[in-house]
Structure formats: C-alpha cells, structure tokens
Design an enzyme around this catalytic site. Sequence first.
Site: not given
Length: 375
Positions: A145, A263, A259, A202, A235
């Site tokens: 971001y 959700d 983020d 990751k 993942d």
Amino acid sequence: MSHTNYHICLLPGDGIGPEITAEAVKVLGALGDRFGVAFTFEEALLGGAAIDATGSPLPEATLTAAHAADAVLLAAIGGPKWDTTDPAKPRPEQGLLGIRKALGLYANLRPVKLFRALEGASSLKPEYLEGVDMLIVRELTGGLYFGARARETGVAGAATGGGEGMRAYDTMEYREFEIERIARTAFEAARKRGGKVHSVDKANVLESSRLWREVVHRLHAAEFADVELLDQLVDNTAMQLIRWPAQFDVVVTENMFGDILSDEASMLTGSLGMLASASLGDGTALYEPSHGSAPDIAGQGVANPLAMLLSVEMMLRYSFDMQDAADALASAIEDVLVEGWRTRDIADADTLPQKMVGTVAMGDLVTERLGAVKQ
Ligand code: IPM
Ligand code: MG
C-alpha cells in the site's frame, strides 16, 4: 481519576457512512448518560465527500481535527462517483491511507467473533463455525500500500505486440522495525487471548516475507516464548480460514494480505456488516468498520450499523478504558440479535418479516437495551 469528557472526531465519509455514523452518535449519547461521561463530537471531511467540497480527499482541517481528538470514528469512504484509473485524479482511498499514515496507525485489529444468533447467516455450515474467535492483526502503514509505485510510458516491449507501451509497478517493502512492532502487538494480544499466533506470509516466494519471518521469530524467541507461534503461507491461510477457522487465535500479517484475509474471514460471521476494527499507533487511535461505503444501498436506510457500533465498542475499550460501557454495548448488541432482529444483510430463511429492520431501527433497538433512550 477517570475522564468525564471525551472528544471524538467523526468522519462520516461517503455512501452509507453518514447513516451509520448517526447511529453511533445516538448510542454514544445513551452510553454517556448511563456511565456519566460526556461525549463531544466534531465532524470532518474525508474521502469522496472531501474531494467534492475541497478537491482533496484529506483536507488539512481533517488532520487537525483528528490530532486534536481523543479518538477518531470513521464510517466508510469511496464510491463509483470517484472511481478512476487516472493516476492524476484524487481518489477517496488516498484520504483513508493518508490519515492512517499521518496518525501512525500501524496496527489494525479486526476481531472475527461469531455471534451464535447469526450462525444461519454464514455461508459455512454451523459445524465449521464451532469455536471461531480470532483476531486479525493487519499491518497498516507499510507493504504494497505504501511502497514505491509508478506508471511509466514509452517502455520498450511493454505494449501489446511488443512495441513501446506502458508499464506499472507497486512495491512490497518492509523494514525490520515495522515488522517487529506489529509482531509485538500480535504477541501481546495473544497473551490476553488464546496464547497462539499464526504469522502469515509468502516466504516461499517473497523476500519481504523472508525478512518478516526472521524478525517475527527473533522477537518470539527473545520475549514471547510462552506464546505458540506458527508460520503459515498466505494461500494456505485463505484455504484454512474456510476449512477449519477455529484453529486461529491471533493472525498477524502484512497490509494487503490482511486486507484480503479479513474480508474472507468476515463471512464466517455472516456478513461484512458485522466486522469492526481498531487502528492503533502511538497517538490518537481510529476506529472503523471493515466494510466499505456500500454505494448501492446508500440513502435507503437499510445499512447494517452493527460493525460501526462494534467499532464504538472497541473505542470504549482501547481509547477510553471504559470496559463496563463496552461490555454493556456488546451485550446490548448480542441481545438484539438473540431476539431475532436483523438488517437484511444478516437475515436468513428463518428471519421473521416483522423482525427485519433498517439502520435507524437497529440503532434504536441497541440504544433501548442500553437503558437510556433519548428521543
Ligand atoms: C479496508 C479497505 C481499505 C483498504 C480500502 C477502502 C482502501 O478495504 O479498510 O479494508 O484496502 O485498506
Ligand atoms: Mg478491505
């Protein structure tokens, strides 16, 4: 001695923002009466509303008001009116990211708590939801971001067919101190909860994730060996969240992974309309629901104000240390849900038509159960 006056900077923003902000103010009025505290409010502009009024998504006056307040309560920003892919045009989201950065709000806490009464509203079968109670700790002022980004034109080989064209990039960058402080927030939170942290990265691909993992483990060994630490690749986490969500206590991760995962996790609770958040740093904190401005239902009086009210609950706990008031609000919300009242986003097949309510009625129900109804 505890405070008797708290000053709150309100940022209603766009879409359903003003509607749910009004419910928060109403509920705070009732809580103030009951607990002998005066809440004062100052509204400021952010996002699309600020672009329309001033040309900027984050006017200077808003930052001044935010800095001067005991806490900031933000509803939601954005909408199709300001959607653009033109990098030269202002976007509402720049206001949100700008205020997070300006207030140094590096730690975003998103509790994912299941309300028993809402089990039927989740897209998962009830047996998968048993024991779900997690806290997502999202790093909020770094990563993709805020890394270097640009769009360049006239780049050889970038166009369709291989000629000169455009190229764009975003950068995921983390410094050690940024990782260490968010990891500390996560470990400290875990000590007060279930004692377990999943650090999500990751690291099989990204260099920033490999640094993340090293720093998290170093801090863990040095200061938090009593907390259980597990690494998980992002993942895999996306899959585990719907396979076996009860395995999670605290989940700590970088900005964009957080983020996306928050959700996803919100659907465990039945609706994004139920997910609150606190953004904390070293100064004034900011509280906001995790959902967006829902422009499709703005102005219709049907938005669910509960994520906003749950964000108020977090404000009472973290900024004002008003645990009794926070508990009272939490149980008022729980009672309303147990009694079967639903906004349409959390309704299910069993919801009685007469118990379907809009934004204002939902706010009234919670206010009434706080025992100090103001007309
Ligand atoms: C959130 C939102 C914001 C984010 C958007 C509106 C910029 O999705 O708070 O999760 O991506 O952080
Ligand atoms: Mg989001």
